[in-house]
Design a protein around this motif. Structure first.
Motif, mmCIF file in Angstrom:
data_model
loop_
_atom_site.group_PDB
_atom_site.id
_atom_site.type_symbol
_atom_site.label_atom_id
_atom_site.label_comp_id
_atom_site.label_asym_id
_atom_site.label_seq_id
_atom_site.Cartn_x
_atom_site.Cartn_y
_atom_site.Cartn_z
ATOM 1 N N ILE A 147 24.230 5.851 -28.907
ATOM 2 C CA ILE A 147 25.231 6.243 -27.899
ATOM 3 C C ILE A 147 26.042 7.431 -28.417
ATOM 4 C CG2 ILE A 147 27.392 5.509 -26.784
ATOM 5 C CD1 ILE A 147 26.053 2.644 -26.667
ATOM 6 N N GLN A 148 26.417 7.383 -29.684
ATOM 7 C CA GLN A 148 27.200 8.479 -30.269
ATOM 8 C C GLN A 148 26.411 9.783 -30.264
ATOM 9 O OE1 GLN A 148 30.430 7.751 -30.686
ATOM 10 N NE2 GLN A 148 29.643 5.797 -29.944
ATOM 11 N N VAL A 149 25.113 9.705 -30.558
ATOM 12 C CA VAL A 149 24.262 10.907 -30.506
ATOM 13 C C VAL A 149 24.271 11.474 -29.094
ATOM 14 C CG1 VAL A 149 21.886 11.777 -30.662
ATOM 15 C CG2 VAL A 149 22.765 10.224 -32.420
ATOM 16 N N PHE A 150 24.075 10.609 -28.101
ATOM 17 C CA PHE A 150 24.049 11.081 -26.720
ATOM 18 C C PHE A 150 25.392 11.668 -26.301
ATOM 19 C CE2 PHE A 150 20.398 8.007 -25.414
ATOM 20 C CZ PHE A 150 19.492 8.838 -26.045
ATOM 21 N N GLU A 151 26.489 11.052 -26.705
ATOM 22 C CA GLU A 151 27.814 11.584 -26.375
ATOM 23 C C GLU A 151 28.024 12.961 -27.008
ATOM 24 O OE1 GLU A 151 30.151 10.686 -24.316
ATOM 25 O OE2 GLU A 151 29.352 8.729 -23.748
ATOM 26 N N LYS A 152 27.634 13.108 -28.251
ATOM 27 C CA LYS A 152 27.859 14.373 -28.966
ATOM 28 C C LYS A 152 26.934 15.491 -28.485
ATOM 29 C CE LYS A 152 29.835 12.268 -33.068
ATOM 30 N NZ LYS A 152 31.187 12.670 -32.792
ATOM 31 N N THR A 153 25.857 15.126 -27.785
ATOM 32 C CA THR A 153 24.944 16.128 -27.246
ATOM 33 C C THR A 153 25.076 16.227 -25.723
ATOM 34 O OG1 THR A 153 23.146 14.490 -27.226
ATOM 35 C CG2 THR A 153 23.285 15.964 -29.148
ATOM 36 N N ASP A 154 26.233 15.783 -25.212
ATOM 37 C CA ASP A 154 26.568 15.893 -23.784
ATOM 38 C C ASP A 154 25.549 15.232 -22.865
ATOM 39 O OD1 ASP A 154 28.950 17.257 -24.266
ATOM 40 O OD2 ASP A 154 27.884 19.162 -24.452
ATOM 41 N N ARG A 155 25.008 14.105 -23.296
ATOM 42 C CA ARG A 155 24.075 13.328 -22.476
ATOM 43 C C ARG A 155 24.799 12.040 -22.089
ATOM 44 N NH1 ARG A 155 19.400 13.581 -26.717
ATOM 45 N NH2 ARG A 155 18.340 12.101 -25.375
ATOM 46 N N HIS A 156 25.868 12.219 -21.341
ATOM 47 C CA HIS A 156 26.784 11.126 -21.029
ATOM 48 C C HIS A 156 26.158 10.039 -20.162
ATOM 49 C CE1 HIS A 156 29.784 13.501 -23.024
ATOM 50 N NE2 HIS A 156 29.529 14.518 -22.221
ATOM 51 N N ALA A 157 25.314 10.412 -19.221
ATOM 52 C CA ALA A 157 24.684 9.398 -18.362
ATOM 53 C C ALA A 157 23.781 8.490 -19.206
ATOM 54 C CB ALA A 157 23.885 10.067 -17.250
ATOM 55 N N GLU A 158 23.025 9.081 -20.122
ATOM 56 C CA GLU A 158 22.172 8.272 -21.001
ATOM 57 C C GLU A 158 23.031 7.375 -21.899
ATOM 58 O OE1 GLU A 158 18.416 10.434 -22.568
ATOM 59 O OE2 GLU A 158 19.859 12.009 -22.042
ATOM 60 N N ALA A 159 24.138 7.919 -22.368
ATOM 61 C CA ALA A 159 25.046 7.129 -23.215
ATOM 62 C C ALA A 159 25.594 5.934 -22.442
ATOM 63 C CB ALA A 159 26.185 8.007 -23.739
ATOM 64 N N ARG A 160 25.976 6.156 -21.175
ATOM 65 C CA ARG A 160 26.492 5.054 -20.358
ATOM 66 C C ARG A 160 25.429 3.973 -20.146
ATOM 67 N NH1 ARG A 160 29.071 9.279 -17.851
ATOM 68 N NH2 ARG A 160 27.509 9.436 -16.224
ATOM 69 N N GLY A 161 24.192 4.407 -19.920
ATOM 70 C CA GLY A 161 23.106 3.444 -19.744
ATOM 71 C C GLY A 161 22.894 2.596 -20.990
ATOM 72 N N LEU A 162 22.939 3.232 -22.144
ATOM 73 C CA LEU A 162 22.795 2.477 -23.398
ATOM 74 C C LEU A 162 23.988 1.565 -23.640
ATOM 75 C CD1 LEU A 162 21.243 4.954 -26.004
ATOM 76 C CD2 LEU A 162 20.153 3.045 -24.838
ATOM 77 N N GLU A 163 25.166 2.026 -23.249
ATOM 78 C CA GLU A 163 26.362 1.192 -23.424
ATOM 79 C C GLU A 163 26.253 -0.073 -22.573
ATOM 80 O OE1 GLU A 163 29.796 -0.379 -24.798
ATOM 81 O OE2 GLU A 163 28.694 1.315 -25.630
ATOM 82 N N GLU A 164 25.720 0.056 -21.375
ATOM 83 C CA GLU A 164 25.515 -1.130 -20.537
ATOM 84 C C GLU A 164 24.538 -2.095 -21.209
ATOM 85 O OE1 GLU A 164 24.362 0.113 -16.601
ATOM 86 O OE2 GLU A 164 26.182 1.324 -16.378
ATOM 87 N N ARG A 165 23.458 -1.565 -21.772
ATOM 88 C CA ARG A 165 22.494 -2.412 -22.487
ATOM 89 C C ARG A 165 23.138 -3.085 -23.692
ATOM 90 N NH1 ARG A 165 17.443 1.156 -23.905
ATOM 91 N NH2 ARG A 165 16.957 -0.663 -25.159
ATOM 92 N N ARG A 166 23.946 -2.333 -24.404
ATOM 93 C CA ARG A 166 24.616 -2.868 -25.600
ATOM 94 C C ARG A 166 25.571 -4.001 -25.210
ATOM 95 N NH1 ARG A 166 28.904 -2.276 -29.309
ATOM 96 N NH2 ARG A 166 30.187 -1.103 -27.879
ATOM 97 N N ARG A 167 26.336 -3.793 -24.150
ATOM 98 C CA ARG A 167 27.277 -4.831 -23.712
ATOM 99 C C ARG A 167 26.549 -6.082 -23.236
ATOM 100 N NH1 ARG A 167 32.794 -2.546 -21.951
ATOM 101 N NH2 ARG A 167 32.720 -0.510 -22.945
ATOM 102 N N ALA A 168 25.429 -5.900 -22.536
ATOM 103 C CA ALA A 168 24.638 -7.049 -22.086
ATOM 104 C C ALA A 168 24.100 -7.816 -23.291
ATOM 105 C CB ALA A 168 23.500 -6.580 -21.197
ATOM 106 N N LEU A 169 23.668 -7.094 -24.293
ATOM 107 C CA LEU A 169 23.171 -7.737 -25.522
ATOM 108 C C LEU A 169 24.280 -8.513 -26.204
ATOM 109 C CD1 LEU A 169 20.825 -7.968 -27.616
ATOM 110 C CD2 LEU A 169 21.798 -5.946 -28.702
ATOM 111 N N MET A 170 25.455 -7.916 -26.286
ATOM 112 C CA MET A 170 26.587 -8.584 -26.937
ATOM 113 C C MET A 170 27.020 -9.829 -26.155
ATOM 114 S SD MET A 170 28.680 -5.191 -28.171
ATOM 115 C CE MET A 170 30.191 -6.071 -28.336
ATOM 116 N N ALA A 171 26.889 -9.784 -24.841
ATOM 117 C CA ALA A 171 27.275 -10.929 -24.010
ATOM 118 C C ALA A 171 26.334 -12.112 -24.207
ATOM 119 C CB ALA A 171 27.297 -10.523 -22.541
ATOM 120 N N GLN A 172 25.093 -11.841 -24.624
ATOM 121 C CA GLN A 172 24.114 -12.905 -24.864
ATOM 122 C C GLN A 172 24.456 -13.697 -26.120
ATOM 123 O OE1 GLN A 172 20.331 -11.019 -25.146
ATOM 124 N NE2 GLN A 172 20.230 -10.520 -22.969
ATOM 125 N N ASP A 173 25.119 -13.067 -27.077
ATOM 126 C CA ASP A 173 25.388 -13.731 -28.365
ATOM 127 C C ASP A 173 26.555 -14.652 -28.332
ATOM 128 O OD1 ASP A 173 23.287 -12.450 -29.485
ATOM 129 O OD2 ASP A 173 24.460 -10.817 -30.316
#
Length: 173
Positions: A147-173
């Motif tokens: 996500i940090q790579v995508f944010e630093k390379t101005d790929r914000h939509a991809e970063a948001r998509g990964l953040e959603e996946r990350r949050r879903a993963l964290m919610a499973q634990d």
């Protein structure tokens, strides 16, 4: 350093490791680096692979703190190679060393290399045969770094998509 003369390699590695830790606690990364180098040389001579990998990771953290990210990348790379050779490519030690290597690549503004490294680990970690509590944590950490790579390379939509996946993963634990 003077206090290490006349000691065995194992004793020297232990004393240097403790001294490096103490120097890092008091925020003296230059001194910590010297002691880590002594520790690494002693461990290399003794063939203590796991301890050597851990000391190389510590040296990478020290060099990163000194804003010497290119050197830190190499320290983490060597640690990952040792972990991979001794415990397997997807061992917790190898994954952790590669993740820290990716962070150093990000800090060195080598975003494409960081992304390639993280995506490779992500692909393996997402394989259903690798599912475990430990791999779930590693996956969350890899996603966060990517996500940090995508944010630093101005790929914000991809970063948001990964953040959603990350949050879903964290919610499973």
């Amino acid at each position: 350093p003077e206090q290490l003369r006349g000691t065995s390699r194992a004793e020297r590695a232990g004393v240097a490791g403790r001294a490096a830790y103490q120097a890092s606690v008091v925020d003296d990364p230059g001194r910590a680096e010297i002691f880590r180098l002594v520790q690494i040389e002693s461990l290399r001579a003794d063939g203590a692979r796991a301890s050597l990998a851990e000391a190389l990771e510590d040296l990478g953290h020290v060099r990163s703190k000194l804003d010497r990210h290119e050197e830190a990348v190499e320290d983490f790379r060597r640690a990952a190679e040792i972990w991979s050779a001794s415990a397997g490519e997807m061992s917790p030690g190898a994954l952790e060393a590669r993740r820290w290597m990716a962070w150093s690549l990000i800090r060195a503004r080598r975003f494409r290399e960081a992304e390639e490294l993280l995506v490779a680990d992500l692909n393996v970690l997402e394989d259903p045969t690798n599912l475990s509590q430990e791999s779930s944590l590693a996956l969350e950490r890899v996603l966060y770094a990517l996500i940090q790579v995508f944010e630093k390379t101005d790929r914000h939509a991809e970063a948001r998509g990964l953040e959603e996946r990350r949050r879903a993963l964290m919610a499973q634990d």
